[in-house]
Scaffold this motif. Structure first.
Motif, short mmCIF file in Angstrom:
data_model
loop_
_atom_site.label_atom_id
_atom_site.label_comp_id
_atom_site.label_asym_id
_atom_site.label_seq_id
_atom_site.Cartn_x
_atom_site.Cartn_y
_atom_site.Cartn_z
N HIS A 92 0.81 -1.23 0.00
CA HIS A 92 0.00 0.00 0.00
C HIS A 92 0.84 1.27 0.00
N CYS A 95 4.54 3.96 -2.64
CA CYS A 95 4.67 5.35 -3.11
C CYS A 95 5.69 6.14 -2.31
N GLY A 133 -1.99 7.04 -2.56
CA GLY A 133 -2.45 5.71 -2.93
C GLY A 133 -2.42 5.46 -4.42
N GLU A 134 -2.80 6.46 -5.20
CA GLU A 134 -2.82 6.29 -6.64
C GLU A 134 -1.42 6.09 -7.20
N LYS A 135 -0.43 6.73 -6.56
CA LYS A 135 0.94 6.55 -7.01
C LYS A 135 1.40 5.11 -6.78
N VAL A 137 -0.47 2.42 -6.75
CA VAL A 137 -1.11 1.57 -7.76
C VAL A 137 -0.38 1.66 -9.10
N MET A 152 -6.41 -2.85 -6.15
CA MET A 152 -6.12 -1.48 -6.58
C MET A 152 -6.90 -0.47 -5.75
N ARG A 156 -5.48 2.31 -3.24
CA ARG A 156 -5.81 3.72 -3.55
C ARG A 156 -6.44 4.43 -2.36
N TRP A 157 -7.34 3.74 -1.65
CA TRP A 157 -8.11 4.40 -0.59
C TRP A 157 -7.67 4.00 0.81
N ASP A 171 -14.71 12.30 -5.81
CA ASP A 171 -13.83 11.59 -4.89
C ASP A 171 -14.62 10.96 -3.74
N TYR A 175 -14.90 6.93 -3.14
CA TYR A 175 -14.43 6.35 -1.89
C TYR A 175 -15.53 5.57 -1.18
N CYS A 185 -11.03 -2.98 1.10
CA CYS A 185 -10.70 -1.57 1.36
C CYS A 185 -10.71 -1.28 2.86
#
Length: 209
Positions: A92, A95, A133-135, A137, A152, A156-157, A171, A175, A185
């Motif tokens: 997780h 990043c 989080g997106e980084k 993924v 993913m 991300r979350w 957003d 979420y 999640c």
């Protein structure tokens, strides 16, 4: 902290999933300095190797939550695979691999009350300013890891509401939907919170509250 032992456990857990692309991920993480990076600049596990230790703590907590949920709510747990818990919890925070650098900070001496130089970490987002989080993924996908949808979304979350742009209705809806549709999640989010706020909290952290 035994960095070599942690590294071995981290790799063994990932390889136990037998997921396509795992070896590529491990190679990229080693090359980029993941196993030497801290988990934070000034909070939990802000020491060399802290990021790997934090990732293991989150994985241990996530697996215990997952196993407990089998008794509390078997239906929702049936939607989650153990290998997904391992992958999402261990990866997780990849990043953070390239954002920390050694620096000297001013720290107040608790005995004398004087400010003095202290070695620590600074943060720079120059290398790939993609978010949090997106980084993670995107990095994993670029490494060749075959991530599933719930993995993913859990990555991300994993910061929960802290990862939200509160000015973005989209957003908030994404979420809320991800958390309701994919139990993984909530498992990873809870595990991350338990690790950072309880497992990794020191007496010094409490003194500074």
């Amino acid at each position: 902290m035994d960095k070599e032992k942690n590294k071995q456990e981290f790799e063994d857990l990932l390889r136990s999933t037998k997921r396509e692309g795992i070896d590529y991920v491990i190679g990229d993480l080693e090359h980029d300095g993941f196993f030497e990076a801290p988990a934070s600049a000034g909070h939990h596990l802000n020491v060399a190797g802290g990021l790997c230790q934090h990732s293991l703590n989150v994985c241990h907590a996530a697996l215990m939550i997952y196993e407990g949920m089998e008794k509390l709510d078997p239906a929702s747990t049936g939607k989650v695979k153990r290998e997904s818990v391992i992958i999402a919890s261990l990866l997780h925070d990849v990043c953070k691999t390239d954002i920390y650098h050694r620096t000297v900070k001013k720290r107040k001496n608790k005995v004398t009350g004087m400010w003095e130089d202290s070695e620590g970490y600074g943060i720079s987002y120059k290398k790939f300013p993609m978010g949090h989080g997106e980084k993670s993924v995107i990095q994993l996908l670029l490494s060749g890891l075959a991530l599933q949808d719930d993995e993913m979304l859990a990555i991300r979350w994993h910061m929960g509401a802290f990862g939200l742009n509160l000015n973005s209705y989209e957003d908030e809806r994404c979420y809320d939907t991800a958390r309701m549709e994919y139990p993984l999640c909530s498992i990873v989010q809870c595990a991350d919170s338990l690790a950072a706020a309880i497992m990794e909290t020191t007496s010094e952290d409490l003194d500074e509250l």
